[in-house]
Enzyme design. Structure first.
Site, PDB file in Angstrom:
ATOM      1  N   SER A  52       0.851  -1.199   0.000  1.00  0.00           N
ATOM      2  CA  SER A  52       0.000   0.000   0.000  1.00  0.00           C
ATOM      3  C   SER A  52       0.886   1.250   0.000  1.00  0.00           C
ATOM      4  O   SER A  52       0.389   2.359  -0.215  1.00  0.00           O
ATOM      5  CB  SER A  52      -0.940  -0.003   1.214  1.00  0.00           C
ATOM      6  N   GLU A 189      -8.867 -10.080   3.894  1.00  0.00           N
ATOM      7  CA  GLU A 189      -9.292  -8.705   3.589  1.00  0.00           C
ATOM      8  C   GLU A 189     -10.681  -8.672   2.960  1.00  0.00           C
ATOM      9  O   GLU A 189     -10.963  -9.368   1.981  1.00  0.00           O
ATOM     10  CB  GLU A 189      -8.256  -8.058   2.635  1.00  0.00           C
TER      11      GLU A 189
HETATM   12  O1  KIV Z   1      -0.411  -3.478   1.657  1.00  0.00           O
HETATM   13  C1  KIV Z   1      -1.140  -3.414   2.647  1.00  0.00           C
HETATM   14  O2  KIV Z   1      -1.236  -2.387   3.339  1.00  0.00           O
HETATM   15  C2  KIV Z   1      -1.906  -4.608   2.995  1.00  0.00           C
HETATM   16  C3  KIV Z   1      -2.969  -4.455   4.040  1.00  0.00           C
HETATM   17  C4  KIV Z   1      -4.174  -3.825   3.445  1.00  0.00           C
HETATM   18  C5  KIV Z   1      -3.293  -5.743   4.700  1.00  0.00           C
HETATM   19  O3  KIV Z   1      -1.691  -5.647   2.457  1.00  0.00           O
END
Ligand code: KIV
Length: 272
Positions: A52, A189
């Site tokens: 993310s 998720e």
């Molecule tokens: O990349 C991320 O932040 C994630 C979370 C949403 C679990 O994989």
């Protein structure tokens, strides 16, 4: 006062014990040294260097563009800050799917160059060969099922996954497959809470949810979302613990005003 040596580190085994005694696991993303210092000192069990970062740090629309080198940069910054939390790092898109030898090479780079503790990757049966090969090198793996953002172009939307019976059945099978392979935990998720509960009760490894209800073994959120830095992202599952966008913007505006009005710096803020 506790010193560095006295701090008891969270390990994959700690998480397993937490599940066994019913203690919920706290997990949050971090991508840089300063914020990871605060997250670690707050007592977070797990820090996820999530892909993310592609969204909240680099401004991309999806998680797909972030590279292995960029993930290693973020992970190394986080690791330098952390004294207690377990640090898990996402394998980015294109570094583990379809070629288990490449998956192992990618995981080894994360472990060696960032000195990470564990890795996470998305998917079930389709990536099981990669999971097995990474595990065979002694690298702990966290799975990720349900909404898997790296497959956004396959699914087309970020809506709740596994509402249909067939997809729910596949997800449950994949969770068991990842447990059997030797994964130490699983992120679930954006799936119905009832299904998440069923998964958490069906496997012995911790299930950490995001948009998966309260009947799992822990929760994870993206730091920028829960701090209210990202304003436009408001899914039902997100609880905001701050409104940092407005607070930080207010600080910047006051600073600009002080500079323009020559209020800053004052006499005590300069050298003789
Ligand atoms: O990349 C991320 O932040 C994630 C979370 C949403 C679990 O994989």
């Amino acid at each position: 006062m506790s010193t560095y040596k006295e701090v008891k580190r969270v390990t994959t085994h700690t998480l397993l014990e937490m599940k066994q005694r019913g203690e919920k696991i706290s997990m949050l993303t971090a991508y840089d040294y300063s914020m990871a210092t605060i997250v670690d000192q707050a007592g977070m069990d797990v820090i996820l260097v999530g892909d993310s970062a592609s969204n909240v740090m680099a401004g991309h629309e999806t998680t797909l563009p972030i590279t292995l080198d960029q993930m290693i940069y973020h992970a190394a910054s986080v690791i330098r800050a952390v004294k207690r939390s377990l640090v898990v790092v996402d394998l980015p898109f294109g570094t583990y799917q379809g070629d288990s030898k490449e998956a192992l090479r990618s995981a080894i780079r994360i472990m060696k160059e960032a000195e990470a503790h564990t890795v996470k990757l998305e998917g079930g049966r389709e990536v099981i060969e990669s999971v097995n090969r990474i595990l065979s090198a002694g690298i702990p793996v966290m799975g990720h099922l349900g909404l898997t953002p790296q497959s956004i172009y396959k699914f087309g939307t970020y809506t709740v996954r596994a509402r249909e019976e067939e997809e729910a059945k596949t997800l449950l099978e994949d969770a068991k497959l990842l447990e059997e392979a030797g994964c130490y935990a699983l992120v679930l998720e954006k799936v119905p809470a009832g299904l998440a509960k069923q998964v958490a009760e069906s496997i012995n490894i911790p299930v950490i949810g995001i948009g998966a209800g309260g009947d799992v073994d822990g929760q994870v959120l993206v730091m920028h979302d829960m701090l209210g830095i990202t304003k436009e992202f408001s899914p039902r599952f997100l609880r905001r613990y701050n409104n940092l966008f407005d607070e930080i913007k207010g600080s910047f505006e006051r600073y600009i005003k002080d500079v323009k009005s020559q209020d800053f710096p004052n006499k005590s803020e300069q050298y003789k």
